[in-house]
Enzyme design. Structure first.
Site, PDB file in Angstrom:
ATOM      1  N   SER A   2       0.867  -1.179   0.000  1.00 30.50           N
ATOM      2  CA  SER A   2       0.000   0.000   0.000  1.00 30.50           C
ATOM      3  C   SER A   2       0.901   1.226   0.000  1.00 30.50           C
ATOM      4  O   SER A   2       2.087   1.140   0.363  1.00 30.50           O
ATOM      5  CB  SER A   2      -0.948  -0.027   1.203  1.00 30.50           C
ATOM      6  OG  SER A   2      -0.225  -0.256   2.392  1.00 30.50           O
ATOM      7  N   GLU A  12       1.262   5.527   0.790  1.00 37.46           N
ATOM      8  CA  GLU A  12       0.690   6.659   1.529  1.00 37.46           C
ATOM      9  C   GLU A  12       1.092   7.979   0.871  1.00 37.46           C
ATOM     10  O   GLU A  12       2.247   8.169   0.489  1.00 37.46           O
ATOM     11  CB  GLU A  12       1.201   6.611   2.975  1.00 37.46           C
ATOM     12  CG  GLU A  12       0.634   7.727   3.835  1.00 37.46           C
ATOM     13  CD  GLU A  12       0.969   7.539   5.308  1.00 37.46           C
ATOM     14  OE1 GLU A  12       0.791   6.411   5.829  1.00 37.46           O
ATOM     15  OE2 GLU A  12       1.421   8.515   5.917  1.00 37.46           O
ATOM     16  N   PHE A  72      12.508  14.398  11.028  1.00 36.40           N
ATOM     17  CA  PHE A  72      11.261  13.630  11.203  1.00 36.40           C
ATOM     18  C   PHE A  72      11.432  12.597  12.301  1.00 36.40           C
ATOM     19  O   PHE A  72      10.556  12.402  13.122  1.00 36.40           O
ATOM     20  CB  PHE A  72      10.994  12.815   9.942  1.00 36.40           C
ATOM     21  CG  PHE A  72      10.108  13.472   8.932  1.00 36.40           C
ATOM     22  CD1 PHE A  72       9.893  14.826   8.929  1.00 36.40           C
ATOM     23  CD2 PHE A  72       9.495  12.695   7.955  1.00 36.40           C
ATOM     24  CE1 PHE A  72       9.083  15.409   7.978  1.00 36.40           C
ATOM     25  CE2 PHE A  72       8.691  13.267   7.007  1.00 36.40           C
ATOM     26  CZ  PHE A  72       8.483  14.620   7.013  1.00 36.40           C
ATOM     27  N   HIS A  79       3.787  -1.155   3.676  1.00 36.31           N
ATOM     28  CA  HIS A  79       3.107   0.133   3.453  1.00 36.31           C
ATOM     29  C   HIS A  79       4.199   1.185   3.248  1.00 36.31           C
ATOM     30  O   HIS A  79       5.030   1.388   4.145  1.00 36.31           O
ATOM     31  CB  HIS A  79       2.264   0.467   4.688  1.00 36.31           C
ATOM     32  CG  HIS A  79       1.544   1.777   4.616  1.00 36.31           C
ATOM     33  ND1 HIS A  79       0.344   1.947   3.941  1.00 36.31           N
ATOM     34  CD2 HIS A  79       1.848   2.998   5.133  1.00 36.31           C
ATOM     35  CE1 HIS A  79      -0.061   3.203   4.050  1.00 36.31           C
ATOM     36  NE2 HIS A  79       0.836   3.858   4.767  1.00 36.31           N
TER      37      HIS A  79
HETATM   38  P1  FAD Z   1      -3.007   6.462  20.322  1.00 40.84           P
HETATM   39  O1  FAD Z   1      -3.118   5.034  19.949  1.00 40.84           O
HETATM   40  O2  FAD Z   1      -4.178   7.112  20.974  1.00 40.84           O
HETATM   41  O3  FAD Z   1      -1.728   6.611  21.275  1.00 40.84           O
HETATM   42  C1  FAD Z   1      -1.216   7.886  21.610  1.00 40.84           C
HETATM   43  C2  FAD Z   1      -0.405   7.788  22.906  1.00 40.84           C
HETATM   44  O4  FAD Z   1      -1.317   7.592  23.988  1.00 40.84           O
HETATM   45  C3  FAD Z   1       0.579   6.647  22.961  1.00 40.84           C
HETATM   46  O5  FAD Z   1       1.710   7.094  23.668  1.00 40.84           O
HETATM   47  C4  FAD Z   1      -0.156   5.561  23.724  1.00 40.84           C
HETATM   48  O6  FAD Z   1       0.740   4.693  24.390  1.00 40.84           O
HETATM   49  C5  FAD Z   1      -0.955   6.399  24.703  1.00 40.84           C
HETATM   50  N1  FAD Z   1      -2.236   5.786  25.099  1.00 40.84           N
HETATM   51  C6  FAD Z   1      -3.173   5.252  24.279  1.00 40.84           C
HETATM   52  N2  FAD Z   1      -4.230   4.826  24.999  1.00 40.84           N
HETATM   53  C7  FAD Z   1      -3.949   5.115  26.293  1.00 40.84           C
HETATM   54  C8  FAD Z   1      -4.664   4.946  27.510  1.00 40.84           C
HETATM   55  N3  FAD Z   1      -5.882   4.395  27.555  1.00 40.84           N
HETATM   56  N4  FAD Z   1      -4.080   5.387  28.660  1.00 40.84           N
HETATM   57  C9  FAD Z   1      -2.847   5.959  28.638  1.00 40.84           C
HETATM   58  N5  FAD Z   1      -2.130   6.150  27.503  1.00 40.84           N
HETATM   59  C10 FAD Z   1      -2.685   5.731  26.358  1.00 40.84           C
HETATM   60  N6  FAD Z   1      -0.955  11.857  12.322  1.00 40.84           N
HETATM   61  C11 FAD Z   1      -1.807  12.734  11.735  1.00 40.84           C
HETATM   62  O7  FAD Z   1      -2.056  13.802  12.300  1.00 40.84           O
HETATM   63  N7  FAD Z   1      -2.389  12.476  10.530  1.00 40.84           N
HETATM   64  C12 FAD Z   1      -2.176  11.314   9.864  1.00 40.84           C
HETATM   65  O8  FAD Z   1      -2.726  11.105   8.767  1.00 40.84           O
HETATM   66  C13 FAD Z   1      -1.292  10.345  10.464  1.00 40.84           C
HETATM   67  N8  FAD Z   1      -1.068   9.156   9.873  1.00 40.84           N
HETATM   68  C14 FAD Z   1      -0.304   8.212  10.524  1.00 40.84           C
HETATM   69  C15 FAD Z   1      -0.186   6.935   9.957  1.00 40.84           C
HETATM   70  C16 FAD Z   1       0.590   5.961  10.584  1.00 40.84           C
HETATM   71  C17 FAD Z   1       0.681   4.589   9.953  1.00 40.84           C
HETATM   72  C18 FAD Z   1       1.263   6.259  11.799  1.00 40.84           C
HETATM   73  C19 FAD Z   1       2.127   5.232  12.462  1.00 40.84           C
HETATM   74  C20 FAD Z   1       1.131   7.525  12.377  1.00 40.84           C
HETATM   75  C21 FAD Z   1       0.335   8.498  11.765  1.00 40.84           C
HETATM   76  N9  FAD Z   1       0.139   9.762  12.323  1.00 40.84           N
HETATM   77  C22 FAD Z   1      -0.694  10.672  11.719  1.00 40.84           C
HETATM   78  C23 FAD Z   1       0.822  10.131  13.579  1.00 40.84           C
HETATM   79  C24 FAD Z   1      -0.061   9.849  14.813  1.00 40.84           C
HETATM   80  O9  FAD Z   1      -1.214  10.655  14.776  1.00 40.84           O
HETATM   81  C25 FAD Z   1       0.796  10.170  16.033  1.00 40.84           C
HETATM   82  O10 FAD Z   1       1.820   9.226  16.167  1.00 40.84           O
HETATM   83  C26 FAD Z   1       0.019  10.345  17.341  1.00 40.84           C
HETATM   84  O11 FAD Z   1       0.911  10.916  18.296  1.00 40.84           O
HETATM   85  C27 FAD Z   1      -0.513   9.055  17.934  1.00 40.84           C
HETATM   86  O12 FAD Z   1      -1.570   8.581  17.230  1.00 40.84           O
HETATM   87  P2  FAD Z   1      -2.176   7.118  17.572  1.00 40.84           P
HETATM   88  O13 FAD Z   1      -3.368   6.956  16.724  1.00 40.84           O
HETATM   89  O14 FAD Z   1      -1.139   6.093  17.522  1.00 40.84           O
HETATM   90  O15 FAD Z   1      -2.625   7.394  19.095  1.00 40.84           O
END
Ligand code: FAD
Length: 273
Positions: free
Chosen positions: A5, A7, A205, A255
């Site tokens: 895939s 991005e 980055f 990906h």
């Molecule tokens: P989460 O899974 O919510 O985790 C965030 C943090 O919170 C982690 O440190 C986790 O350990 C902690 N956490 C989660 N749940 C809990 C809980 N219940 N209690 C305590 N701590 C918790 N960013 C963008 O803005 N736009 C994009 O399009 C984008 N695309 C991405 C695509 C990929 C494949 C990846 C790997 C990252 C992407 N990002 C993007 C970056 C991402 O938004 C950041 O890394 C962000 O800081 C974390 O997102 P997450 O969805 O992993 O968050």
């Protein structure tokens, strides 16, 4: 053939949009399973993301919209999910996102697991949901174990698969997948591959997102200075051998973070045959 895939990020100008159309046409030769389009945190690129996703679907290729929830209300997420369904989108990459500093809090979601749960509650199985995961640990996680649990929570909330943050140490990926499986999260975990084409951009980055560039790679990149051709040749070798190792070790797909460029991703897929 191993599924891949690709991005992209939404272009900011009409020239950027034209260039991205040409890049996509070149990359479609790789027959991607789907292409995904990033989404600026706080909804900042929502229009550009959705337009690019629509273009990809119109080009006959499956498209995933990234979707971040930080700063969003449930009403806004509901509204945008309806827009995506109306556009015919069937895949989402569900994320928390990172708010730019100075951006006000006021959203109704704290973690991506809550977004996944909300999407499933609102739309059932209308979307295939991918989530992010971090073989080298998310930079804000309390510990590697807590981060692994956060990933497991996203799978329990209904994620179908995961895409990793990029990494250059294959062992971190294999260990993460093993540990996640032991905790019952046995969805496909697809390595995110960042081609190395530009040394200063990569180092900047990586510092921001917590991905580690190994010391030997960092030192060699720095030693090349402005010699772009040597950086690209070396970067290709490093990332091609990482991809080979991942595929040999059982990665279910790859990906590619294309950075809206065709050449490096095409060359890596060519090397993998
Ligand atoms: P989460 O899974 O919510 O985790 C965030 C943090 O919170 C982690 O440190 C986790 O350990 C902690 N956490 C989660 N749940 C809990 C809980 N219940 N209690 C305590 N701590 C918790 N960013 C963008 O803005 N736009 C994009 O399009 C984008 N695309 C991405 C695509 C990929 C494949 C990846 C790997 C990252 C992407 N990002 C993007 C970056 C991402 O938004 C950041 O890394 C962000 O800081 C974390 O997102 P997450 O969805 O992993 O968050």
């Amino acid at each position: 053939m191993l599924p891949i895939s690709l991005e992209f990020f939404p272009p900011k100008t009409p020239e950027g949009a034209d260039k991205l159309r040409a890049v996509r046409q070149q990359l479609y030769a790789l027959k991607p399973e789907f292409c995904s389009v990033t989404y600026g945190a706080g909804g900042s690129t929502h229009a550009g993301t959705f337009t690019t996703v629509s273009e990809i679907l119109a080009e006959g290729v499956d498209a995933a919209s990234h979707f971040s929830c930080i700063g969003a209300t449930r009403a806004r997420v509901r509204d945008q999910l309806a827009q995506l369904q109306a556009m015919g989108v069937k895949r989402l990459v569900a994320l928390r996102g990172d708010l730019p500093s100075g951006y006000g809090i006021g959203g109704e979601f704290q973690y991506a697991s809550e977004l996944v749960e909300f999407i499933r509650a609102e739309t059932g199985r209308a979307f295939r949901i991918e989530v992010a995961c971090y073989p080298e640990t998310h930079p804000q996680a309390k510990s590697p174990q807590a981060d692994l649990q956060a990933f497991v929570a996203k799978v329990r909330a209904g994620a179908d698969a995961a895409i990793t943050q990029y990494f250059y140490n294959a062992d971190s990926y294999f260990r993460f997948v093993d540990e996640a499986r032991k905790l019952g999260a046995d969805v496909p975990v697809v390595p995110g591959i960042m081609p190395i084409t530009n040394s200063s951009q990569l180092l900047r980055f990586s510092d921001a997102c917590g991905a580690e560039v190994p010391r030997w790679v960092r030192l060699r990149l720095q030693a090349f200075g402005d010699d772009a051709a040597s950086i690209k040749a070396f970067g290709h070798e490093v990332v091609a051998s990482l991809c080979e190792r991942l595929v040999r070790g059982g990665a279910p797909a790859l990906h590619f973070y294309t950075m809206n460029q065709a050449q490096a991703t095409s060359a890596l897929c060519g090397a993998l045959k």
